[in-house]
Write a protein that holds these residues in place. Structure first.
Motif, PDB file in Angstrom:
ATOM      1  N   ALA A  25       7.382  -9.432   1.082  1.00 35.43           N
ATOM      2  CA  ALA A  25       8.378  -8.371   1.213  1.00 35.43           C
ATOM      3  C   ALA A  25       7.855  -7.052   0.655  1.00 35.43           C
ATOM      4  O   ALA A  25       6.948  -7.025  -0.172  1.00 35.43           O
ATOM      5  CB  ALA A  25       9.661  -8.766   0.491  1.00 35.43           C
ATOM      6  N   ASP A  26       8.425  -5.946   1.139  1.00 36.34           N
ATOM      7  CA  ASP A  26       8.107  -4.629   0.576  1.00 36.34           C
ATOM      8  C   ASP A  26       9.412  -4.023   0.048  1.00 36.34           C
ATOM      9  O   ASP A  26      10.428  -4.724  -0.050  1.00 36.34           O
ATOM     10  CB  ASP A  26       7.449  -3.728   1.622  1.00 36.34           C
ATOM     11  N   ASP A  27       9.377  -2.758  -0.296  1.00 38.66           N
ATOM     12  CA  ASP A  27      10.560  -2.102  -0.860  1.00 38.66           C
ATOM     13  C   ASP A  27      11.283  -1.212   0.148  1.00 38.66           C
ATOM     14  O   ASP A  27      12.169  -0.444  -0.233  1.00 38.66           O
ATOM     15  CB  ASP A  27      10.162  -1.253  -2.084  1.00 38.66           C
ATOM     16  N   ASP A  28      10.907  -1.285   1.423  1.00 37.13           N
ATOM     17  CA  ASP A  28      11.510  -0.415   2.430  1.00 37.13           C
ATOM     18  C   ASP A  28      13.021  -0.627   2.517  1.00 37.13           C
ATOM     19  O   ASP A  28      13.515  -1.752   2.398  1.00 37.13           O
ATOM     20  CB  ASP A  28      10.904  -0.662   3.805  1.00 37.13           C
ATOM     21  N   LYS A  29      13.717   0.468   2.765  1.00 33.97           N
ATOM     22  CA  LYS A  29      15.141   0.396   3.041  1.00 33.97           C
ATOM     23  C   LYS A  29      15.349   0.228   4.547  1.00 33.97           C
ATOM     24  O   LYS A  29      14.448   0.497   5.352  1.00 33.97           O
ATOM     25  CB  LYS A  29      15.837   1.680   2.581  1.00 33.97           C
ATOM     26  N   PHE A  30      16.546  -0.202   4.896  1.00 27.24           N
ATOM     27  CA  PHE A  30      16.961  -0.260   6.291  1.00 27.24           C
ATOM     28  C   PHE A  30      18.007   0.824   6.503  1.00 27.24           C
ATOM     29  O   PHE A  30      18.856   1.059   5.643  1.00 27.24           O
ATOM     30  CB  PHE A  30      17.539  -1.635   6.629  1.00 27.24           C
TER      31      PHE A  30
END
Length: 202
Positions: A166-171
């Motif tokens: 997983a990464d820290d990107d937002k949706f």
């Protein structure tokens, strides 16, 4: 999904074919709108349950994805309900079913399969019927939902493949059509051209 020079429609796109082994029961456009509301209501409830399960299992980013998609389905319900209410002002939305999640990897596959069905079978079938009936409002609503569902499936499969990376990107959720973008690298919705500033972050 790439931004095109014009908003994608049935007329300027070539990915609206119906699968040859379609399992969708097609009625009138009004009946199809009600069926879509029922399907989206179930999907929204299912994804909310999947979000809860993902959070409990330690998959915070995937929980946010499920939350965003549950909210996206509520957008589709609202668009479809508005058209039904024009014809039947007393129409009541169906109640959301009780849902539960299982292992997050299986929930992602379940979600992807449901979204693929909607984008390759249900919505193209409903669009064709709405075109036959000359119901341009329903064509637009179904089209936007169909295109958003394919992106939802893509998001689910990407999350499945990267479950342990997983990464820290937002949706980011488009408030108009339910499109979901991952990360910051966009300016507007590729489906309805709604600007990034109006999107909801998850």
């Amino acid at each position: 999904m790439k931004v095109r020079s014009a908003v994608p429609t049935v007329e300027n796109s070539t990915n609206f074919d119906i699968v040859s082994d379609s399992s969708t029961t097609v009625g009138t456009t009004l009946e199809n709108l009600k069926a879509a509301i029922g399907g989206e209501t179930g999907a929204s409830a299912k994804y909310a349950a999947f979000a809860k399960a993902a959070k409990e299992q330690g998959y915070d980013q995937i929980a946010r994805l499920f939350e965003a998609t549950s909210a996206a389905e509520q957008i589709h319900i609202g668009l479809e309900y508005a058209l039904v209410a024009e014809a039947e002002p007393d129409y009541e939305k169906p109640a959301a079913p009780d849902c539960s999640g299982e292992a997050t990897d299986l929930n992602l596959i379940s979600g992807a399969c449901g979204e693929i069905y909607e984008t390759s079978d249900m919505y193209p079938s409903f669009i064709k019927k709405a075109q036959e009936e000359g119901n341009t409002k329903a064509v637009q609503v179904f089209t936007r939902a169909k295109l958003a569902e394919s992106v939802h499936a893509e998001r689910y499969l990407a999350a499945y493949n990267d479950l342990d990376a997983a990464d820290d990107d937002k949706f980011y959720l488009c408030p108009i059509c339910g499109y979901i973008h991952k990360g910051e690298d966009f300016e507007k919705c590729p489906i309805c051209f709604c600007p990034k500033a109006t999107f909801t972050a998850f």
